[in-house]
Structures are given as C-alpha cells and as structure tokens.
Write a protein that holds these residues in place. Structure first.
Motif, PDB file in Angstrom:
ATOM      1  N   TYR A 136       0.850  -1.186   0.000  1.00 29.88           N
ATOM      2  CA  TYR A 136       0.000   0.000   0.000  1.00 29.88           C
ATOM      3  C   TYR A 136       0.889   1.241   0.000  1.00 29.88           C
ATOM      4  CZ  TYR A 136       1.115   0.603   4.949  1.00 29.88           C
ATOM      5  OH  TYR A 136       1.782   0.800   6.133  1.00 29.88           O
ATOM      6  N   SER A 146      -4.846   3.640   6.682  1.00 34.46           N
ATOM      7  CA  SER A 146      -3.962   2.492   6.898  1.00 34.46           C
ATOM      8  C   SER A 146      -4.393   1.704   8.130  1.00 34.46           C
ATOM      9  CB  SER A 146      -2.506   2.949   7.025  1.00 34.46           C
ATOM     10  OG  SER A 146      -2.316   3.782   8.157  1.00 34.46           O
ATOM     11  N   PRO A 149       4.639  -1.220   3.026  1.00 32.00           N
ATOM     12  CA  PRO A 149       4.411   0.149   2.555  1.00 32.00           C
ATOM     13  C   PRO A 149       5.307   0.498   1.371  1.00 32.00           C
ATOM     14  CG  PRO A 149       5.699   0.158   4.586  1.00 32.00           C
ATOM     15  CD  PRO A 149       5.295  -1.263   4.347  1.00 32.00           C
TER      16      PRO A 149
END
Length: 299
Positions: A43, A59, A77
């Motif tokens: 992400y 998140s 991430p």
C-alpha cells in the motif's frame, strides 16, 4: 560387500523405520501448524504532510480489515514522493502496489475493483460552510439551496465535489491551490467554502489568522465515498478486504475506529441540530450500496 550396496541397505532400513513409526510422509514438508502463506499487501505511503493524518486513518482501517478477515498477511508500505489519485489508479492497475483508498467515481470503478464500503461512512459528503467572520449568520434562515445560487463557492480545480456543486446549479470558482482557497475567501473573492465535517475544524485552526468561521445553521449533504480499490483480477485481496470490513462493521470496531479519529469533529458539528439540504451526486454509480443503512452515518 561393496560400499554402494551397504549404502542402499541403510537407506532402505531408514525408510522402513520411518514408515513403521507411523509419521505421515507429507508432514515432513508441510508448513508448521498447517498455516497459510501470508498474503502480501502493498500500500502507498505519502510524503505530503497534509495527507498524512487522513492516510494514517486509512492504513489503520486497512489493518483492521485484514485482522478481521482471519487471513494471515504481511503489510508492505510503498513510499511515494508525490501523489495524484489519477496516477494512483494506474499504479494499482499495473501492480506497483496492491490497494489504495480513493474517492470513487465511474471511471475508477470501471478500471479497478472497488470494495464498496464507504471508509468514512459517507461523512466526506457532509459539508459545512466556511465563511468570513462578518457573514457568520448569513444563512441563519436558509432552508433550501436557493440562497447559495446567487453566491460563489470555491473548490479545488479537479475535486469531485466541484462537479457535485456545479451539477446542483451552484457557481464555483476553481483553483489548483489549496492554501489559496482560504485566502480567496478571506479576501472576499468568493462567498463560502464548503468543507467536510471531518476536515473543516482542522483547517479553520490551520488558517486561524484569517478569522474564518464555520456556519452553525446548515449542512449540505450528498452521497460520497472513499473505497479501497484493488486490481480487477485480484479476487483474493478483494474478498479478504470485503469480508474483514463487514465483520468490523458487524462487531462495531469499524465505527469505533472512525470515531476515535473524527468523533470530536462530528460532535462539535452538532449535525442533528442543523437543517440538512440534500444534493444529488452524479458521480455515484448505480452499484453504490445506498440501501445498506449501516454503511452510512446517521445523526
């Protein structure tokens, strides 16, 4: 007896002892405890300071959904130096990362797979009016949209909300400069600045030197949603996220997380005391789950 014969007999003896012991052969290579391989979920992480607070909430919702799904996972991430939602659509489609939270529209829903659960419970579509201090009671008696049609709002050049306001007959000044919008209002170049209930108080504080105030009387409301989006073919991640979000909604942890971040702003807005003026949103697709009342905030 040759060495190779002795070696062969030892191998056969070892195999016979292993089978005689009753230990299944497959267990020698099975993962410990029979656990699934963790699902890798990449992400984006943004470098833009203003977006960090909102994205930190997203998140956390992502982690909550994955936790509730029961599927082992690993979050990875991907740091972005800059961000535009149009660019993020292609980044998800190309597999640069696996999931992102974005404001929905028909194009995004056709290119990517949306998880149609509004991550703000629709609060992004509850709009209050930011005004100059001398205009704080200007809309005290407002009951319809008509008083705003003679005035001018300000919005971001390509914001989805700009199209919503214009579709409902309102005059909107478009600008690409976020900070400039507040200064345009202060200078009297526009009359009001609609902002969501989860944004407006923080922004008022950021620009406190401009003495801008929040109207106490009305709320403009239209269906609006941020969804998680994944690649069209990523059925596994889509299913995991949808199941996890629904479980979090059912057990109350979804709303608890939302209100831990934005509850004070919602409480301060006193939405239940405002006159609600509803607008149409032409950017919402027919698949929008408006019939699921538990997905949308109700004062």
């Amino acid at each position: 007896m040759s060495d190779w014969v002795i070696s062969l007999r030892l191998v056969c003896l070892s195999l016979w002892l292993f089978l005689w012991s009753g230990v299944p052969v497959a267990s020698a290579t099975a993962p410990e405890g029979g656990q699934e391989e963790p699902l890798l979920v990449r992400y984006p992480v943004l470098g833009e300071e203003y977006g960090q607070s909102r994205d930190d909430h997203f998140s956390r919702v992502l982690k909550l959904a994955l936790d509730k799904s029961g599927r082992p996972y690993r979050l990875d991430p991907v740091t972005l130096s800059n961000f535009r939602e149009s660019r993020s659509v292609m980044s998800v489609a190309k597999g640069i990362y696996d999931v992102h939270w974005m404001h929905t529209n028909p194009t995004r829903e056709s290119v990517l797979r949306p998880i149609r659960i509004p991550l703000f419970q629709g609060l992004i579509g509850w709009r209050l009016l930011l005004l100059r201090e001398e205009d704080k009671d200007r809309f005290e008696d407002m009951t319809t949209l008509e008083p705003l049609k003679a005035l001018r709002a300000v919005q971001g050049h390509d914001w989805p909300d700009t199209a919503v306001l214009e579709a409902n007959g309102l005059d909107v000044a478009r600008t690409p400069h976020w900070e400039g919008m507040f200064r345009m209002l202060y200078a009297g170049r526009v009359d009001y600045f609609p902002r969501s209930v989860i944004e407006i108080w923080r922004e008022q504080d950021i620009f406190e030197e401009l003495d801008l105030v929040v109207d106490d009387h009305v709320a403009l409301v239209y269906p609006s949603a941020y969804y998680f989006f994944v690649r069209k073919g990523d059925h596994e991640l889509a299913t995991v996220l949808e199941n996890g979000l629904n479980r979090a909604i059912e057990d109350g942890s979804f709303e608890k997380l939302l209100m831990s971040r934005f509850g004070s702003a919602v409480k301060r807005a006193q939405l239940e005391k405002r006159r609600v003026i509803r607008l149409d949103n032409p950017n919402m697709t027919p698949q929008t789950p408006l019939d699921r009342e538990e997905l949308w905030y109700q004062p």
